[in-house]
Write a protein that holds these residues in place. Sequence first.
Motif, PDB file in Angstrom:
ATOM      1  N   PHE A 134       0.866  -1.272   0.122  1.00 68.28           N
ATOM      2  CA  PHE A 134      -0.024  -0.104   0.070  1.00 68.28           C
ATOM      3  C   PHE A 134       0.845   1.270   0.033  1.00 68.28           C
ATOM      4  N   GLY A 135       2.130   1.214   0.216  1.00 70.73           N
ATOM      5  CA  GLY A 135       3.016   2.458   0.072  1.00 70.73           C
ATOM      6  C   GLY A 135       2.450   3.464   0.984  1.00 70.73           C
ATOM      7  N   ASP A 136       2.701   4.756   0.429  1.00 72.79           N
ATOM      8  CA  ASP A 136       2.271   5.947   0.940  1.00 72.79           C
ATOM      9  C   ASP A 136       0.801   6.020   0.840  1.00 72.79           C
ATOM     10  N   GLY A 137      -0.031   5.113   0.312  1.00 69.04           N
ATOM     11  CA  GLY A 137      -1.488   5.262   0.116  1.00 69.04           C
ATOM     12  C   GLY A 137      -1.961   5.582  -1.331  1.00 69.04           C
ATOM     13  N   ALA A 142      -3.331   0.486  -3.226  1.00 70.14           N
ATOM     14  CA  ALA A 142      -4.037   1.277  -2.354  1.00 70.14           C
ATOM     15  C   ALA A 142      -5.149   1.967  -2.720  1.00 70.14           C
ATOM     16  N   VAL A 143      -5.222   2.393  -4.058  1.00 65.80           N
ATOM     17  CA  VAL A 143      -6.216   2.926  -4.753  1.00 65.80           C
ATOM     18  C   VAL A 143      -7.409   2.129  -4.988  1.00 65.80           C
ATOM     19  N   GLN A 356     -13.977   9.319  -6.419  1.00 66.41           N
ATOM     20  CA  GLN A 356     -13.181   8.282  -7.122  1.00 66.41           C
ATOM     21  C   GLN A 356     -12.224   8.836  -8.164  1.00 66.41           C
ATOM     22  N   ALA A 357     -12.704   9.788  -8.998  1.00 65.49           N
ATOM     23  CA  ALA A 357     -11.711  10.541 -10.050  1.00 65.49           C
ATOM     24  C   ALA A 357     -10.424  10.880  -9.476  1.00 65.49           C
ATOM     25  N   THR A 362      -4.668  10.444  -7.811  1.00 65.04           N
ATOM     26  CA  THR A 362      -3.405  10.167  -6.853  1.00 65.04           C
ATOM     27  C   THR A 362      -2.472   9.238  -7.213  1.00 65.04           C
ATOM     28  N   LEU A 363      -3.001   8.156  -8.037  1.00 67.34           N
ATOM     29  CA  LEU A 363      -2.175   7.095  -8.370  1.00 67.34           C
ATOM     30  C   LEU A 363      -1.218   7.669  -9.555  1.00 67.34           C
TER      31      LEU A 363
END
Length: 489
Positions: A134-137, A142-143, A356-357, A362-363
Motif C-alpha cells: 500500500f506504500g504511501d496510500g 491502495a487506490v 473516485q476520480a 493520486t495514482l
Amino acid sequence: MATTDINIPIGQEAVSPASTKLRLGSLTALVIGSMVGSGVFSLPQNMAAGAGPLAILIGWAITAVGMLALVFVYQSLAVRRPELDAGPYAYARAGFGPFIGFNSAWGYWISAWVGNVSYAVVVFSALSYFFPAFGDGNTWQAVLGASILLWVIHFLILAGIRQAAVVNTVVTMAKIAPVVLFVGVAAVAFKLNVWSLDFTALGNASLGTVAAQVKSTMLVTLWVFIGIEGASVFSARAERRKDIATATVLGFFACLALYALVSLLSLGILSQPELAALKNPSMAGVLEAVVGPWGAVLINLALVVSVIGAFLSWTLLAAEIPHAAGKDGTMPKFFGRESGRGVPSTSLLITNVLVQAFLVITLFAQSTYQALFYIASAAILVPYIFSGAFAAKLALTGESYRTGEGRTGPLVAGMVATIYGLWLVYAAGPAYLFMCAILYAPGVIFYVWARRENNQRVFHPVEAFLAVALVAIAILAAYEMWTGAVSAL
C-alpha cells in the motif's frame, strides 16, 4: 479535519427528550470528539516538514488567535441571525450576494470531498505498516482498496444505514485515547537538548527564514480545526443553550493544547530532519522510537478505525452540502433529490464519483496525504473569510443589534477572523490556490444553471467581473500546471 459522531438521520430533525439533554461536560466532550480527526496522527511530520520548533510555536500562536476569532464569529452569527441555518455559505450569501454565497457553498463542498480523498489515502498509508504494497496510500493496490471502501460506504448509506451509537463510541475512543497516551509517553521521553538542537531551524537552508517556516505550518494547523463551525449541531441536545458557547471554547482550547503538544513534544524525541522523513501517520514512527514496534502498531490501528468512521460521517456531510444548497436554490435542483429512504442520492453519487476520480489522479500524480489536505484546507477559506467579514459587517452597520448594545467584541472577532483567512490565502501559496481555482471555476456553470432554474438575474456587474476573473485564473492555472511551471499534486 473534524469528524461528526452525532447520529442525526438525513431528512429528520434531531429530537432530544429531557432525559437525553446534554450538560456542559458532555457537550465539551462532543466538541472535542468532533474536531479530532485524522490530522492529529500525522502532525509530527506535517509540521516538521517545513518548520523548526520556533516557527511551529509561532504557527500555533497565530492559529490560536485566528481560530478563536472564528469560533466567536460563528457563536455571534448564530445569535444575531438564527434564521440562517443552511451552513457557513448562508452567511456569505446574506452579506455579499448570491454569487459569493454560491462559491462559499461550492468551496465547502470541495473541501469536504477532497478531504475524503485524503482520508482514503492516509488509511491505506497506515495499513502499509502491515501490508507494504500500500506504500504511501497512492499505489495501485491502495487506490483499489480505497475505491472498494468508498463504494461499500456509498451503498451502505443508500441503504439508509447510519452510524450506531456503539460505533461512534469506539471511533471516538480510537481517536482520543491513543493521542492522550502519546502525549503522556512523549512528555516523559522528551529531551530538551534534542528540541533545542536547531531551535530556529535556520541551519537547514531548505526551510528558509523563520517567516517562511511559519507560513508552511498554516494550512496544517487549519486542517486539524476544519469543522469547528459545526459545533452548533449539538445545540438541540443542550440542557442549557448558553453551554454551547462555553463547550465550544473549552473544546477549542483542549484540542489546541493536544495538537500543539503532539507536534512540539515530537521535536524533543526526534530531530526536525528525522521527523520530516517519517511516513504518515508519523505519530506511529515517533512512538515506535520511544517504546518499540508495538507503539507503531497501536497508532496505525487507531488511525484506521478512526478514519474509516470519519470517512462514513464525512461522506454523509459531503453529500449533504450540495443537497441542502440544491433545496434552497443555491445549487441546481437535481442536487436536492432524495431516495425513498430520505438519502440525498444524487449529490451522494456525484460526490463519490469525484472522490473516485481524484483517487485515480493520486495514482498517476503520486499525490500524498499532505498535498490533498492542503487543497482541502485552501478550498474552505472562502466560506471562512466571508463568515468573518459578515460578522464584521453586522457589527459596523448595527444590523441585528439592539440600541446601545456593545458591538466592539463582535467587530474585532470578525476582523481578526477575516484577516486570519486572508493570511492563510497568502500562506497557501500559488500552487494550491491555482488548484482551487481550477476546482472552483466549473461552479460558474452550476451557478448559472441554478439562477435560471429559479428565474433570477444571473449576474450583477460586480459578480460578472468576479466570474470572468475566476475562469481566467483557472485557465492560467491549468496552463501553468500543464507546462509544469506549478504543481499542487
